[in-house]
Design an enzyme around this catalytic site. Structure first.
Site, mmCIF file in Angstrom:
data_model
loop_
_atom_site.group_PDB
_atom_site.id
_atom_site.type_symbol
_atom_site.label_atom_id
_atom_site.label_comp_id
_atom_site.label_asym_id
_atom_site.label_seq_id
_atom_site.Cartn_x
_atom_site.Cartn_y
_atom_site.Cartn_z
ATOM 1 N N ASP A 70 -89.633 30.390 7.434
ATOM 2 C CA ASP A 70 -91.024 29.945 7.306
ATOM 3 C C ASP A 70 -91.840 31.170 6.895
ATOM 4 O O ASP A 70 -92.020 32.103 7.687
ATOM 5 C CB ASP A 70 -91.529 29.368 8.627
ATOM 6 N N TYR A 162 -107.000 26.534 -1.139
ATOM 7 C CA TYR A 162 -105.852 26.771 -2.038
ATOM 8 C C TYR A 162 -106.322 27.496 -3.301
ATOM 9 O O TYR A 162 -105.722 28.490 -3.721
ATOM 10 C CB TYR A 162 -105.208 25.426 -2.383
HETATM 11 N N1 LIG Z 1 -96.598 22.001 -9.825
HETATM 12 C C1 LIG Z 1 -97.740 22.407 -10.355
HETATM 13 O O1 LIG Z 1 -98.379 21.651 -11.102
HETATM 14 C C2 LIG Z 1 -98.294 23.780 -10.095
HETATM 15 C C3 LIG Z 1 -99.426 24.165 -10.801
HETATM 16 C C4 LIG Z 1 -99.965 25.424 -10.585
HETATM 17 C C5 LIG Z 1 -99.366 26.297 -9.688
HETATM 18 N N2 LIG Z 1 -98.263 25.897 -8.997
HETATM 19 C C6 LIG Z 1 -97.697 26.867 -8.056
HETATM 20 O O2 LIG Z 1 -96.310 26.991 -8.255
HETATM 21 C C7 LIG Z 1 -95.665 27.275 -7.018
HETATM 22 C C8 LIG Z 1 -94.580 26.243 -6.776
HETATM 23 O O3 LIG Z 1 -95.184 24.990 -6.709
HETATM 24 P P1 LIG Z 1 -94.372 23.652 -6.866
HETATM 25 O O4 LIG Z 1 -95.256 22.708 -7.577
HETATM 26 O O5 LIG Z 1 -93.018 23.909 -7.360
HETATM 27 O O6 LIG Z 1 -94.367 23.190 -5.325
HETATM 28 P P2 LIG Z 1 -93.220 22.461 -4.469
HETATM 29 O O7 LIG Z 1 -93.890 21.913 -3.269
HETATM 30 O O8 LIG Z 1 -92.456 21.539 -5.331
HETATM 31 O O9 LIG Z 1 -92.310 23.688 -4.040
HETATM 32 C C9 LIG Z 1 -92.781 24.657 -3.152
HETATM 33 C C10 LIG Z 1 -91.622 25.125 -2.318
HETATM 34 O O10 LIG Z 1 -92.125 26.066 -1.379
HETATM 35 C C11 LIG Z 1 -91.594 25.759 -0.113
HETATM 36 N N3 LIG Z 1 -92.492 26.204 0.942
HETATM 37 C C12 LIG Z 1 -93.761 25.742 1.178
HETATM 38 N N4 LIG Z 1 -94.253 26.316 2.280
HETATM 39 C C13 LIG Z 1 -93.274 27.131 2.766
HETATM 40 C C14 LIG Z 1 -93.188 27.993 3.889
HETATM 41 N N5 LIG Z 1 -94.195 28.102 4.776
HETATM 42 N N6 LIG Z 1 -92.049 28.688 4.071
HETATM 43 C C15 LIG Z 1 -91.042 28.563 3.201
HETATM 44 N N7 LIG Z 1 -91.061 27.775 2.122
HETATM 45 C C16 LIG Z 1 -92.177 27.069 1.905
HETATM 46 C C17 LIG Z 1 -91.439 24.242 -0.103
HETATM 47 O O11 LIG Z 1 -90.525 23.806 0.882
HETATM 48 C C18 LIG Z 1 -90.983 23.976 -1.519
HETATM 49 O O12 LIG Z 1 -89.576 24.014 -1.651
HETATM 50 C C19 LIG Z 1 -96.761 27.256 -5.961
HETATM 51 O O13 LIG Z 1 -97.200 28.562 -5.697
HETATM 52 C C20 LIG Z 1 -97.863 26.437 -6.605
HETATM 53 O O14 LIG Z 1 -99.127 26.765 -6.097
HETATM 54 C C21 LIG Z 1 -97.724 24.654 -9.178
#
Ligand SMILES: NC(=O)c1ccc[n+]([C@@H]2O[C@H](COP(=O)([O-])OP(=O)(O)OC[C@H]3O[C@@H](n4cnc5c(N)ncnc54)[C@H](O)[C@@H]3O)[C@@H](O)[C@H]2O)c1
Length: 255
Positions: A70, A162
């Protein structure tokens, strides 16, 4: 999509990816494993992590190692980094990817929820970097890639804390690039737009939101996690050896 470019410099590099079990992190772990890099990824979704490792092995990638951690617990992440360095000797690349875009109104934010949101979106990126720096200094090189977002530029609503964290990541990238550049450690940032991960599809990608995305983007299609992973590979490889202090938008031309 065509096959991935091969970056010879990434072979056998030790790559740490946070939030690597699903979404952009999952695509990033798969992309580095396909380069035969040694990936260690941190997450809290054990089931998804196990399935990802099976898929990578089936596709002929180098087997990654999963650590349940975590990231809101700083002592815990420091312990995992120490284990990774003891096991693989160093860390060459850190991808600070984990985040959580849970929706919240201005009224809903409490002092505690502010701290919790910052803990899952910002704080771990700094402390992961701090934890890998001694190994990178010893190696005389390193690449850190921080995941921000275009959400603070467009701007977005219903996620104010966020968005604050995502903006801070750009500033953090720029000061750390200067703090660490003397040790040949490069620090860059990636700012994705709307990326169609499983979570986005499940929670936020309504027909209305999809229409909004396609209206705003120059490219009239949705952007895949693998496309973000391709940019991360480049920024991690020696092919970007002179690039640091920068933030790269990957959003199909939204901003
Ligand atoms: N998907 C989008 O459209 C998008 C757009 C802009 C930025 N982002 C950024 O990209 C990154 C990945 O996003 P995503 O869309 O793949 O999200 P996602 O939720 O699909 O994946 C995030 C991963 O992080 C893990 N995670 C979350 N909190 C955690 C914690 N406390 N400890 C350990 N693991 C943890 C989750 O279990 C998950 O596997 C993030 O930083 C997000 O802000 C995503």
């Amino acid at each position: 999509m065509n096959g991935m470019a091969i970056y010879p410099s990434l072979e056998n590099r030790v790559v740490v990816v946070t939030g690597g079990a699903t979404g952009i992190g999952e695509a990033t772990v798969g992309a580095f494993a396909g380069q035969q890099a040694q990936v260690a990824f941190l997450d809290i979704q054990d089931g998804a992590a196990g399935k990802l490792i099976e898929r990578i092995e089936g596709a002929g990638g180098k087997t990654p190692v999963y650590y349940r951690c975590d990231l809101a617990n700083i002592e815990s992440l420091q312990g995992v980094v120490a284990e990774i360095v003891a096991r693989f000797g160093t860390v060459d690349v850190l991808v600070n990817n984990a985040g959580n875009d849970a929706r919240h109104t201005v009224e809903q934010v409490s002092p505690q929820s502010w701290d919790d949101t910052m803990a899952v979106n910002l704080k771990h990126q700094f402390f992961m970097t701090q934890a890998v720096v001694p190994a990178m200094r010893r190696a005389g090189r390193g690449a850190v890639i921080n995941m921000s977002s275009i959400s603070w530029v467009i701007p977005s609503t219903n996620v104010p804390v966020y968005v604050t964290a995502k903006a801070a990541i750009v500033g953090m990238t720029r000061t750390l690039a200067h703090e660490l550049g003397g040790d040949n450690i490069r620090v860059n940032c990636v700012m994705p737009g709307a990326i169609v991960t499983e979570r986005q599809k499940r929670l936020w990608l309504t027909e209305e939101y999809k229409a909004e995305i396609l209206k705003r983007q120059a490219l009239k299609r949705l952007i895949e996690p693998e496309e973000v992973a391709r940019l991360v590979l480049f920024l991690a490889s020696d092919d970007s050896s002179a690039i640091t202090n920068q933030s790269y938008v990957i959003d199909g031309g939204w901003v």
